[in-house]
Every structure is written in structure tokens, then in C-alpha cells.
Design an enzyme around this catalytic site. Sequence first.
Site: not given
Ligand code: GLY
Length: 355
Positions: A71, A131
Amino acid sequence: AEKYSAREGRLPRTWENGEDVSSDSRWWCSGFFPGVLWYVYENGRNPRVLEYARMFTARVEREKHTTDNHDVGFMLYCSFGNGLRLTGDKSYEEVLLTGARSLATRFKPEVGLIRSWDHNRDKWQYPVIIDNMMNLELLFWAARESGDSTFYKIAVTHADTTMKNHFRPDYSSFHVVDYDTLSGKVLGRQTHQGYADSSAWARGQAWGLYGYTVCYRETKDPKYLAQAENIAGLIFSNKNMPEDLIPYWDYDAPGIPDEPRDVSAATVAASALYELSTFSADSVKYRAWADRIIDTLSANYLVLPGTMHGFLLRSSTGHKPGGTEIDVPIVYADYYFLEALLRKQRLERGKPVNR
Ligand code: GLY
């Protein structure tokens, strides 16, 4: 910003069960509130907002050393990336480059992907989530900034492998694809935050749309443009997409129409569509969809001023199967809403979509 400034190291996350919920920089959403402040500053140029934007951005700096999850792109590019863009502050470059190097450590050539998560090791060997496409923008920036093409190669390899393995024939995507660490073979395709392994989790579809739009911007490879257009087609022709274009949390959720919406999926998609409209022959259609989302949000989903701790939009859904963040304001919905509004404004003024 003023309320939070006194809370050492804290960053707003959501407003749930009548209370505001914050996190430290470790939570994947830590860069969004600094990003919100940068967008507010970009619009109004208020020096007080600039001060807060810098203060909250600094709270995320230590994430430049993060190598235990993917992330880093979200955390640093929304905060330091916007800060660099708007101020040219050289010290922000170092943070972003260090962060990009940290993120790159998670790429394994044998698999051709950045590994998303290290948790749930009993369940997955080498999990990659859709993601993750959102973290590539930092790598594209780092390639340009440093002249080191390794970052670029990692980003396109990740995008290509994801394109191959994450998508179904209708261009909907799985949430999690798990790989064999040594051979790179696909071991399984599952969900984590969606309704079912075979379903289309709303935010995941939006991450894909945004991610491949960025890939096209950065590479001009037409296959990424086609991918983004196909994902847009899937989202907006879905039989369960409501008239107002604010999706339910999963397009296949069993209780539709009595399921929570996910405003965040709509804001991510709207922002992506504004950019996609500048590349695509279907420009008018994409802008019209994005405008409709913005109009709906502005008419029906704004939080009443003075309630919910300063969040802008209600009705996002973070993790329905986990029972958390259901039908609540969430900081990334606000971030992509403001980004979409700035993009809309620029397009209406005949300017490039990104500054
Ligand atoms: N990247 C985590 C979400 O979209 O909840």
C-alpha cells in the site's frame, strides 16, 4: 484538520457507530487525508490549509520504509505525490523515491507481480489483489524521476500479469489471485472484501478501471486503453448498477436492492472516467457518466455540514464480509471525489485533466 492536529500522529479514517475512527500511518488509508488537504489547497490556495497539508503529510513519512505490504503507493503518492506536484518541495522527492524502492522489493520476477499482502499465510502463498494496480503510479513516477527503468518494467510487468490472470471473459475481476511463489503458477482466485469468489466486488472493479487508465497515460500502450474501456463497459452496463450510478458494494450481492452502496467505488470510477475521456473515442459517454456520478453525489450523498466529523460523503462500504465500515463515510471516497471535481473543473475550462 484543526481537531486532528492535536492528536499526535493520527490520521482520519472513517466515522462509524457515532464516532470518528482514526489510524496511525501504518493503515493503508493514511495518505488520503493529507491528499484531501492538498486538493482543498489546490482549489483555494489558502495558506492555512497548506500548513495542515504539510503537517499531515509529514505524519506519513515513515511509510517510505514499508516493505511488508503493497500500500506504499496509496500512502505516499496521495500525500507526498500531491505535495510535490503542488509545491515542488525537493525533500518530498526523496520520500517518494525511497518509498518506490521499498515497494519494488515486493516484486518477484518469477511471478511477475508485486506481492500485495503478507498476512493470512496459511491461506495464500503469494496473494495479489486488484487494488495493487493503484500502487503502480508511484513506480511510473519513480522511473521518470530517477531515470531507472527498473521501476517502469516492474509496473508494466505487474499490469500485464494482472491483465492475464485477474480478469474474467466479461472483464470483471477477481479480488485476490494467489500464486505459487516459486513457479508463478496461479493457485487460486478468491475474494476477501467481496460477496463471493465469483462475484464482482464494486471497489475492485473501480481500482482496475483507474489502474489501467493510469497505465495507458504512462505508457501509451493501446492494450491498457482497451482494458480500461472494457472495464468501464462492464461496470456501467451491469444489470445491477442503479440508475444514479452509485453501485451496491458488490454487483452480485444477494440482497440487491436492499444492500449497502459503496460511494467510494463511484468516486474512484468518476475520477478515472474523467481521465479516460481524454484518451478515448468514447469521450462524451465517459464524461457524461462521471458527471452523473458527481451530480448524484452532490445532490444526495453529501454529509450534513457539522455532522460526521467533517467527512464529505456518506454511504461507502469498506469491508462488508468483515462487518466493518458499512454505509459510512470513508476518507478515500472523499479523496477521489475531490480529485474528480478538480478533473471535471479542468476539463470544463479546456485544460489538461491532470495538472
Ligand atoms: N485496498 C483496500 C480496499 O479497497 O478496501
